[in-house]
Write an enzyme that holds these catalytic residues in place. Structure first.
Site, mmCIF file in Angstrom:
data_model
loop_
_atom_site.group_PDB
_atom_site.id
_atom_site.type_symbol
_atom_site.label_atom_id
_atom_site.label_comp_id
_atom_site.label_asym_id
_atom_site.label_seq_id
_atom_site.Cartn_x
_atom_site.Cartn_y
_atom_site.Cartn_z
ATOM 1 N N ASP A 180 -27.017 -38.885 0.961
ATOM 2 C CA ASP A 180 -27.245 -38.758 -0.426
ATOM 3 C C ASP A 180 -26.051 -37.950 -0.846
ATOM 4 O OD1 ASP A 180 -28.148 -38.669 -3.490
ATOM 5 O OD2 ASP A 180 -29.796 -39.702 -2.530
ATOM 6 N N HIS A 251 -24.642 -42.155 -5.244
ATOM 7 C CA HIS A 251 -25.137 -41.046 -4.382
ATOM 8 C C HIS A 251 -24.490 -40.868 -3.118
ATOM 9 C CE1 HIS A 251 -28.615 -40.070 -6.901
ATOM 10 N NE2 HIS A 251 -28.843 -41.341 -6.971
ATOM 11 N N GLU A 315 -28.983 -45.744 -9.651
ATOM 12 C CA GLU A 315 -28.004 -44.341 -10.236
ATOM 13 C C GLU A 315 -26.806 -44.482 -10.025
ATOM 14 O OE1 GLU A 315 -31.889 -41.588 -10.857
ATOM 15 O OE2 GLU A 315 -30.737 -41.166 -8.980
ATOM 16 N N TRP A 381 -39.199 -48.430 -8.982
ATOM 17 C CA TRP A 381 -39.677 -46.984 -9.172
ATOM 18 C C TRP A 381 -39.813 -46.795 -10.460
ATOM 19 C CZ3 TRP A 381 -36.870 -42.512 -10.502
ATOM 20 C CH2 TRP A 381 -35.348 -42.790 -10.820
ATOM 21 N N TYR A 407 -45.031 -41.302 -6.875
ATOM 22 C CA TYR A 407 -44.103 -40.061 -6.356
ATOM 23 C C TYR A 407 -44.764 -38.895 -6.291
ATOM 24 C CZ TYR A 407 -39.557 -42.401 -7.012
ATOM 25 O OH TYR A 407 -38.437 -43.156 -6.904
ATOM 26 N N THR A 444 -36.518 -34.451 -1.805
ATOM 27 C CA THR A 444 -37.174 -32.956 -1.357
ATOM 28 C C THR A 444 -35.947 -31.898 -2.090
ATOM 29 O OG1 THR A 444 -35.551 -33.334 0.570
ATOM 30 C CG2 THR A 444 -37.786 -33.966 0.627
ATOM 31 N N GLU A 445 -35.719 -32.127 -3.291
ATOM 32 C CA GLU A 445 -34.655 -31.436 -3.969
ATOM 33 C C GLU A 445 -35.359 -29.954 -3.674
ATOM 34 O OE1 GLU A 445 -35.492 -34.293 -5.208
ATOM 35 O OE2 GLU A 445 -33.730 -35.014 -6.189
#
Length: 531
Positions: A180, A251, A315, A381, A407, A444-445
């Site tokens: 990413d 990304h 995105e 999603w 999520y 996992t930001e």
């Protein structure tokens, strides 16, 4: 009075008539492996040897065996992953038509055993099993968990522990998000700069969504190809398929930092230190980009034997493509209608490369386009529900991961356990046959270590597992929570640092305040991006 035995996910039919069978160390315990059952019998023998501290051999003679595994391929006997499990005075019998079914039977048997079965020497005085008759099969064939390791790298041992937990709850797809904007985590022998440069970032944003504080230290981590193959092997032993994701065209910051010639502007680019949607994406107009995509896909196919490879597709702003002469020339040369059609063309070209290797592509639902190959699956999603419904009705295969239900990366105020359990993945009036299944993603930001990972994931992943496995008419939240509470000592024995019960379903006033703050932060972030 003993509570009713708790098997999660809830089986299709289960009956506990009362009574129990007991084993003591004074007895000789053995596991019978019928033809084709040697692998699962060995797993069962290892499990039953470790906790009592006594050897339980796998044997070829059923006489006197406490536990018996047998395959039954007769017509209509069992579904592909289904099984039958009987515990009575004669011992334990597991039957299925496939090795995967027998493995699922073993997981149910494991949950009927005391939680101390999970620890070495935990059952040194023996154990008892309740009499039971279980007939079971899954609702969906795709029962997944997604781990993002681009934002935070968790490593081999954590992934193996997660695979063990997935197996216990009959999840069978591990979606591995390995690249990413914030990092490229898998060795490429064709493109070594991907990890030499792309696996490292100068810092990390901390503090949660909308924060700008920095950790103040550099960050890095990646897997070798041999380590990835080890994960694939370890997962396969547990009847779990590993599906890697190669994000394109967006990304892409980590890859562009390593190979700036693959972007429209030529850079300079940097591995991103925080979350966001960034304008720099792969240049679809350059032949070098196409060669790079082909090379990465070929390596992924060599490492991962999965039937599917995920190609991302979400995105991906088109600002750079609109201003890029090479992309404009590609659109004209291919007779495309614009930038959205160019993304579909790029996705289809990658999917064709996969098809030549006997694989199918998956894309996030933003990749949906009228020109998209019909054999490409989609993962839903958020957003675009009308488009999703049209493609689903038209026969496209879908994996369901609704942001507001499935999520795992947001706290329990936004996604409480009860809400996660209530998720119905098949839209009303649409064919269930086109829904491959359900997947619970963990981005996992803000998940930097195993403790936080466990808190985010458990027990909500168990709700996702039951949604993926159990028929809709068998689901009942109150019964699920009651069974889950009885199940917590097993998670304790396995060392899982799950969210405590008091945090599973925050009171509505607390949820309302925290969610309002979250939405304000989201709006502020979106405004900053627009500027």
């Amino acid at each position: 009075m003993k509570p009713e035995p708790s098997i999660i996910p809830r089986p299709a039919t289960e009956r506990y008539p009362g009574g129990e069978i007991r084993w003591t160390p004074a007895e000789k315990g053995s596991v019978f492996a019928g033809p084709g059952c040697r692998s699962v019998a060995a797993l069962a023998a290892a499990l039953l040897s470790r906790a009592p501290g006594r050897d339980w051999p796998a044997v070829d003679d059923p006489r006197g065996a406490f536990l018996r595994f047998e395959l039954d391929a007769s017509d209509g006997a069992y579904a592909d992953e289904g099984y039958g499990l009987v515990v009575d005075a004669d011992g334990v019998r597991c039957r299925a038509r496939s090795a995967a079914g027998l493995f699922n039977a073993l997981q149910s048997l494991r949950q009927l055993l005391p939680p101390a079965i999970e620890t070495a020497g935990g059952l040194s005085s023996g154990f008892s099993l309740p009499f039971a008759t279980v007939e079971d099969s899954p609702r969906f064939s795709w029962r997944g968990f997604m781990l993002d390791e681009a934002r935070h790298f968790h490593g081999l041992e954590t992934v193996k522990a997660l695979l063990d937990l997935m197996a216990l709850y009959k999840l069978n797809v591990f979606h591995w998000h390995l690249n990413d904007d914030q990092g490229w985590r898998l060795e490429s022998r064709r493109y070594p700069e991907l990890t030499r440069v792309g696996s490292k970032r100068r810092d990390t944003v901390i503090g949660g969504f909308g924060a700008a504080a920095l950790a103040g230290i550099s960050y890095q981590g990646s897997y070798t190809q041999d380590e990835a193959r080890e994960i694939v092997r370890y997962a396969a032993e547990r009847h779990i398929t590993v599906v890697p994701e190669f994000e394109l065209p967006g990304h892409a910051s980590a890859a562009l930092a390593a190979y700036p010639e693959l972007g429209c502007t030529g850079g300079p680019y940097a591995v991103r230190i925080g979350p966001g949607i960034f304008k720099d994406i792969y240049c679809a107009g350059k032949d070098a980009t196409l060669s790079f995509i082909d090379g990465v896909l070929d390596e992924l196919c060599d490492i991962f034997p999965s039937a599917y490879i995920h190609l991302g597709g979400d995105e991906a702003p088109k600002d750079r493509w609109r201003a890029c002469p090479a992309c404009r020339a590609r659109i004209e040369r291919e007779g495309l209608s614009g930038e959205d059609a160019l993304q579909a063309w790029l996705f289809n070209r990658a999917a064709e490369r996969l098809a030549a290797r006997g694989r199918r592509a998956i894309g996030w639902n933003e990749a949906l386009n009228p020109a998209l190959r019909p054999d490409a699956a989609a993962q839903f999603w958020r957003g675009g529900k009308a488009v999703m419904r049209r493609h689903l009705r038209g026969g496209r295969s879908f994996i369901m991961s609704d942001f507001w239900r499935a999520y795992l990366d947001y706290d329990y105020c936004l996604h409480p356990l009860k809400k996660a359990y209530a998720y119905e993945p098949v839209p009303a009036g649409l064919p269930e046959a086109n829904v491959l299944g359900v997947e619970s993603p963990l981005w996992t930001e803000w998940v930097a270590d195993r403790s936080r990972l466990d808190w985010q994931t458990f027990p909500r992943l168990l709700a996702g597992a039951e949604t993926a496995w159990t028929r809709r008419d068998r689901k009942d939240y109150r019964r699920f929570e009651s069974r889950l509470v009885e199940h917590l000592p097993r998670l304790d024995a396995l060392g899982v640092r799950y969210a405590p019960r008091a945090e599973w379903n925050p009171p509505p006033p607390i949820r309302a305040v925290k969610n309002a703050c979250f939405l304000v932060r989201m709006a502020t972030n979106l405004r900053r991006r627009a500027e």
